[in-house]
Design a protein around this motif. Sequence first.
Motif, mmCIF file in Angstrom:
data_model
loop_
_atom_site.group_PDB
_atom_site.id
_atom_site.type_symbol
_atom_site.label_atom_id
_atom_site.label_comp_id
_atom_site.label_asym_id
_atom_site.label_seq_id
_atom_site.Cartn_x
_atom_site.Cartn_y
_atom_site.Cartn_z
ATOM 1 N N GLY A 52 0.752 -1.113 -0.224
ATOM 2 C CA GLY A 52 -0.040 0.064 -0.046
ATOM 3 C C GLY A 52 0.865 1.121 0.004
ATOM 4 N N VAL A 53 1.841 1.379 0.624
ATOM 5 C CA VAL A 53 2.730 2.482 0.906
ATOM 6 C C VAL A 53 3.514 3.036 -0.258
ATOM 7 C CG1 VAL A 53 4.767 1.382 1.643
ATOM 8 C CG2 VAL A 53 4.176 3.674 2.375
ATOM 9 N N VAL A 54 3.790 1.994 -1.141
ATOM 10 C CA VAL A 54 4.429 2.328 -2.406
ATOM 11 C C VAL A 54 3.775 2.033 -3.595
ATOM 12 C CG1 VAL A 54 6.717 1.653 -1.503
ATOM 13 C CG2 VAL A 54 5.289 0.054 -2.446
ATOM 14 N N LYS A 55 2.464 1.540 -3.768
ATOM 15 C CA LYS A 55 1.583 1.146 -4.619
ATOM 16 C C LYS A 55 1.493 2.408 -5.765
ATOM 17 C CE LYS A 55 -2.938 -1.477 -5.552
ATOM 18 N NZ LYS A 55 -4.019 -1.923 -5.070
ATOM 19 N N PRO A 56 0.869 3.705 -5.037
ATOM 20 C CA PRO A 56 0.882 4.958 -6.078
ATOM 21 C C PRO A 56 2.085 5.124 -6.600
ATOM 22 C CG PRO A 56 -0.004 5.588 -3.842
ATOM 23 C CD PRO A 56 0.967 3.957 -3.694
ATOM 24 N N ILE A 57 3.069 5.128 -6.240
ATOM 25 C CA ILE A 57 4.640 5.226 -6.754
ATOM 26 C C ILE A 57 4.786 4.294 -7.982
ATOM 27 C CG2 ILE A 57 6.999 5.576 -6.699
ATOM 28 C CD1 ILE A 57 6.855 6.322 -3.600
ATOM 29 N N LEU A 58 4.740 2.834 -7.593
ATOM 30 C CA LEU A 58 4.763 2.132 -8.630
ATOM 31 C C LEU A 58 3.729 2.260 -9.845
ATOM 32 C CD1 LEU A 58 5.255 -1.297 -6.615
ATOM 33 C CD2 LEU A 58 6.980 -0.056 -7.989
ATOM 34 N N GLY A 59 2.503 2.634 -9.557
ATOM 35 C CA GLY A 59 1.365 2.810 -10.351
ATOM 36 C C GLY A 59 1.972 3.820 -11.461
ATOM 37 N N ILE A 60 2.558 4.918 -10.973
ATOM 38 C CA ILE A 60 3.056 6.073 -11.656
ATOM 39 C C ILE A 60 4.256 5.569 -12.713
ATOM 40 C CG2 ILE A 60 4.155 8.237 -11.624
ATOM 41 C CD1 ILE A 60 2.752 9.010 -8.892
#
Length: 221
Positions: A52-60
Amino acid sequence: MTDVKAPTRAKVGPLLRRAAAMEAAMWRSLYVWARRRPLPLGPGDDPFGYLGVVKPILGIFIALSVVEIPIFDLIVTNVVPWRPARWIVLALGIWGLLWMAGLYASMQVHPHIVGDRGLRVRLSSGIDIWIPWTDVEALRKRYRSLPSSKSVQVEQEGERRVLYISVGSQTSIDVLLRRPTTFDLPRGRSEPMDELRLYADDPDGLLRSARGTPATGTVSR
Protein backbone atom coordinates in the motif's frame (compact mmCIF):
# COMPACT_ATOMS: atom_id res chain seq x y z
CA MET A 1 52.75 -11.86 -11.45
CA THR A 2 49.65 -11.15 -9.44
CA ASP A 3 46.34 -11.54 -11.23
CA VAL A 4 44.61 -8.23 -10.48
CA LYS A 5 41.47 -9.43 -12.27
CA ALA A 6 40.80 -12.18 -9.72
CA PRO A 7 39.36 -9.85 -6.99
CA THR A 8 37.19 -8.16 -9.62
CA ARG A 9 35.80 -11.48 -10.82
CA ALA A 10 35.20 -12.53 -7.21
CA LYS A 11 33.04 -9.42 -6.70
CA VAL A 12 31.29 -9.36 -10.07
CA GLY A 13 30.37 -13.06 -10.12
CA PRO A 14 28.06 -13.06 -7.07
CA LEU A 15 26.56 -9.74 -8.17
CA LEU A 16 25.67 -11.14 -11.59
CA ARG A 17 24.21 -14.27 -10.02
CA ARG A 18 22.03 -12.19 -7.68
CA ALA A 19 20.88 -10.04 -10.60
CA ALA A 20 20.02 -13.13 -12.67
CA ALA A 21 18.14 -14.70 -9.75
CA MET A 22 16.22 -11.47 -9.18
CA GLU A 23 15.33 -11.23 -12.87
CA ALA A 24 14.08 -14.82 -12.95
CA ALA A 25 12.05 -14.27 -9.77
CA MET A 26 10.41 -11.19 -11.29
CA TRP A 27 9.23 -13.15 -14.31
CA ARG A 28 7.95 -16.00 -12.14
CA SER A 29 6.04 -13.55 -9.96
CA LEU A 30 4.52 -11.87 -13.00
CA TYR A 31 3.40 -15.27 -14.32
CA VAL A 32 1.85 -16.28 -10.98
CA TRP A 33 0.13 -12.92 -10.55
CA ALA A 34 -1.23 -12.95 -14.12
CA ARG A 35 -2.86 -16.34 -13.54
CA ARG A 36 -4.91 -14.83 -10.68
CA ARG A 37 -4.84 -17.99 -8.61
CA PRO A 38 -5.31 -17.86 -4.81
CA LEU A 39 -2.15 -17.68 -2.72
CA PRO A 40 -0.99 -21.11 -1.48
CA LEU A 41 -1.66 -20.87 2.26
CA GLY A 42 -1.55 -23.52 4.94
CA PRO A 43 -4.25 -24.12 7.57
CA GLY A 44 -4.39 -21.18 9.96
CA ASP A 45 -2.21 -18.94 7.77
CA ASP A 46 -3.23 -15.30 7.31
CA PRO A 47 -1.53 -13.13 4.63
CA PHE A 48 -0.71 -9.47 5.23
CA GLY A 49 0.34 -7.18 2.41
CA TYR A 50 2.83 -4.33 2.45
CA LEU A 51 2.32 -2.84 -1.01
CA GLY A 52 0.00 0.00 0.00
CA VAL A 53 2.67 2.55 0.90
CA VAL A 54 4.45 2.24 -2.48
CA LYS A 55 1.48 1.32 -4.68
CA PRO A 56 0.89 4.90 -5.93
CA ILE A 57 4.57 5.30 -6.82
CA LEU A 58 4.71 2.00 -8.69
CA GLY A 59 1.48 2.91 -10.47
CA ILE A 60 2.99 6.19 -11.64
CA PHE A 61 6.15 4.48 -12.92
CA ILE A 62 4.13 1.85 -14.78
CA ALA A 63 1.89 4.51 -16.33
CA LEU A 64 4.94 6.56 -17.40
CA SER A 65 6.48 3.46 -18.96
CA VAL A 66 3.31 2.86 -20.97
CA VAL A 67 3.37 6.47 -22.23
CA GLU A 68 7.10 6.49 -22.98
CA ILE A 69 7.07 3.46 -25.28
CA PRO A 70 5.13 5.07 -28.20
CA ILE A 71 6.81 8.46 -27.64
CA PHE A 72 10.35 7.07 -27.88
CA ASP A 73 9.30 4.83 -30.77
CA LEU A 74 8.07 7.89 -32.67
CA ILE A 75 11.23 9.90 -31.91
CA VAL A 76 13.66 7.13 -32.87
CA THR A 77 11.73 6.26 -36.03
CA ASN A 78 11.91 9.86 -37.29
CA VAL A 79 15.34 10.89 -36.00
CA VAL A 80 17.64 7.85 -36.05
CA PRO A 81 18.40 6.62 -39.58
CA TRP A 82 19.57 3.19 -38.36
CA ARG A 83 16.41 1.07 -38.54
CA PRO A 84 17.40 -1.58 -35.94
CA ALA A 85 17.60 1.22 -33.33
CA ARG A 86 13.81 1.42 -33.33
CA TRP A 87 13.44 -2.25 -32.42
CA ILE A 88 16.17 -2.06 -29.78
CA VAL A 89 14.52 0.93 -28.07
CA LEU A 90 11.09 -0.69 -28.38
CA ALA A 91 12.36 -3.93 -26.82
CA LEU A 92 14.01 -2.04 -23.94
CA GLY A 93 10.83 -0.06 -23.33
CA ILE A 94 8.67 -3.18 -23.19
CA TRP A 95 11.21 -4.93 -20.96
CA GLY A 96 11.21 -1.96 -18.57
CA LEU A 97 7.40 -1.97 -18.43
CA LEU A 98 7.25 -5.70 -17.73
CA TRP A 99 10.01 -5.39 -15.11
CA MET A 100 8.02 -2.75 -13.21
CA ALA A 101 4.89 -4.91 -13.48
CA GLY A 102 6.95 -7.87 -12.23
CA LEU A 103 8.11 -5.86 -9.21
CA TYR A 104 4.50 -4.99 -8.40
CA ALA A 105 3.50 -8.64 -8.87
CA SER A 106 6.32 -9.96 -6.67
CA MET A 107 5.14 -7.79 -3.79
CA GLN A 108 1.57 -9.00 -4.30
CA VAL A 109 2.33 -12.72 -4.38
CA HIS A 110 4.83 -12.72 -1.49
CA PRO A 111 2.94 -11.26 1.52
CA HIS A 112 3.87 -11.61 5.18
CA ILE A 113 2.29 -14.72 6.70
CA VAL A 114 1.03 -15.13 10.26
CA GLY A 115 0.57 -18.79 11.07
CA ASP A 116 0.00 -21.07 14.02
CA ARG A 117 3.72 -21.77 14.40
CA GLY A 118 5.27 -18.41 13.61
CA LEU A 119 5.69 -15.29 11.52
CA ARG A 120 7.00 -15.28 7.96
CA VAL A 121 8.46 -11.90 7.00
CA ARG A 122 8.83 -11.29 3.27
CA LEU A 123 9.78 -8.57 0.87
CA SER A 124 9.17 -9.27 -2.79
CA SER A 125 11.01 -12.47 -3.75
CA GLY A 126 14.34 -11.47 -2.20
CA ILE A 127 13.61 -11.76 1.52
CA ASP A 128 11.89 -14.67 3.25
CA ILE A 129 12.47 -14.83 7.01
CA TRP A 130 10.81 -17.38 9.26
CA ILE A 131 10.48 -16.59 12.98
CA PRO A 132 8.82 -19.22 15.21
CA TRP A 133 6.63 -17.86 17.98
CA THR A 134 8.89 -19.49 20.56
CA ASP A 135 11.59 -16.98 19.51
CA VAL A 136 9.27 -13.95 19.78
CA GLU A 137 9.03 -12.03 23.03
CA ALA A 138 6.48 -9.47 21.81
CA LEU A 139 4.97 -7.76 18.80
CA ARG A 140 4.36 -4.04 18.89
CA LYS A 141 2.65 -1.67 16.52
CA ARG A 142 4.76 1.40 15.93
CA TYR A 143 5.10 3.48 12.78
CA ARG A 144 8.61 4.62 11.97
CA SER A 145 10.02 6.67 9.11
CA LEU A 146 13.61 5.91 8.15
CA PRO A 147 16.08 8.43 6.69
CA SER A 148 17.37 5.90 4.18
CA SER A 149 15.38 4.31 1.34
CA LYS A 150 17.24 0.99 1.62
CA SER A 151 14.90 -1.95 2.11
CA VAL A 152 17.30 -3.75 4.45
CA GLN A 153 19.02 -1.75 7.18
CA VAL A 154 20.80 -2.56 10.43
CA GLU A 155 20.97 -0.14 13.34
CA GLN A 156 22.72 -0.35 16.67
CA GLU A 157 20.62 0.95 19.57
CA GLY A 158 22.82 0.82 22.64
CA GLU A 159 23.59 -2.84 23.14
CA ARG A 160 20.72 -3.95 20.89
CA ARG A 161 21.07 -4.62 17.16
CA VAL A 162 17.95 -3.98 15.07
CA LEU A 163 17.15 -5.26 11.57
CA TYR A 164 14.81 -3.14 9.45
CA ILE A 165 12.85 -4.67 6.56
CA SER A 166 11.24 -1.47 5.32
CA VAL A 167 8.89 -0.52 2.50
CA GLY A 168 8.87 3.05 1.30
CA SER A 169 11.31 3.92 4.13
CA GLN A 170 8.70 2.89 6.69
CA THR A 171 8.05 0.16 9.26
CA SER A 172 4.93 -0.46 11.35
CA ILE A 173 5.62 -3.60 13.42
CA ASP A 174 8.40 -4.23 15.94
CA VAL A 175 9.27 -7.89 16.58
CA LEU A 176 11.16 -8.23 19.86
CA LEU A 177 13.18 -11.44 19.97
CA ARG A 178 13.84 -13.57 23.03
CA ARG A 179 17.48 -14.10 22.05
CA PRO A 180 19.90 -12.73 19.42
CA THR A 181 19.01 -14.38 16.11
CA THR A 182 20.68 -14.45 12.69
CA PHE A 183 18.70 -14.23 9.45
CA ASP A 184 19.33 -15.10 5.80
CA LEU A 185 19.48 -11.88 3.76
CA PRO A 186 20.21 -11.26 0.06
CA ARG A 187 23.87 -10.49 0.83
CA GLY A 188 24.34 -13.42 3.20
CA ARG A 189 23.78 -14.35 6.82
CA SER A 190 23.21 -11.42 9.16
CA GLU A 191 24.83 -10.71 12.50
CA PRO A 192 22.76 -11.77 15.55
CA MET A 193 19.76 -9.43 15.84
CA ASP A 194 17.80 -8.52 18.97
CA GLU A 195 14.81 -7.04 17.11
CA LEU A 196 13.28 -7.01 13.65
CA ARG A 197 11.11 -4.17 12.37
CA LEU A 198 8.91 -4.62 9.32
CA TYR A 199 6.15 -2.84 7.44
CA ALA A 200 2.61 -4.16 7.03
CA ASP A 201 -0.37 -2.29 5.61
CA ASP A 202 -2.61 -3.60 8.40
CA PRO A 203 -0.51 -3.81 11.57
CA ASP A 204 -3.61 -4.03 13.79
CA GLY A 205 -4.86 -7.03 11.84
CA LEU A 206 -1.45 -8.68 12.03
CA LEU A 207 -1.37 -8.23 15.80
CA ARG A 208 -4.89 -9.64 16.15
CA SER A 209 -3.97 -12.63 14.03
CA ALA A 210 -0.89 -13.28 16.19
CA ARG A 211 -2.84 -13.38 19.45
CA GLY A 212 -3.30 -16.79 20.96
CA THR A 213 0.21 -17.87 19.91
CA PRO A 214 3.07 -18.52 22.35
CA ALA A 215 4.04 -14.85 21.80
CA THR A 216 1.87 -13.81 24.75
CA GLY A 217 3.72 -10.53 25.08
CA THR A 218 1.92 -9.16 22.05
CA VAL A 219 0.92 -5.54 22.62
CA SER A 220 -0.08 -2.58 20.51
CA ARG A 221 0.98 0.97 21.12
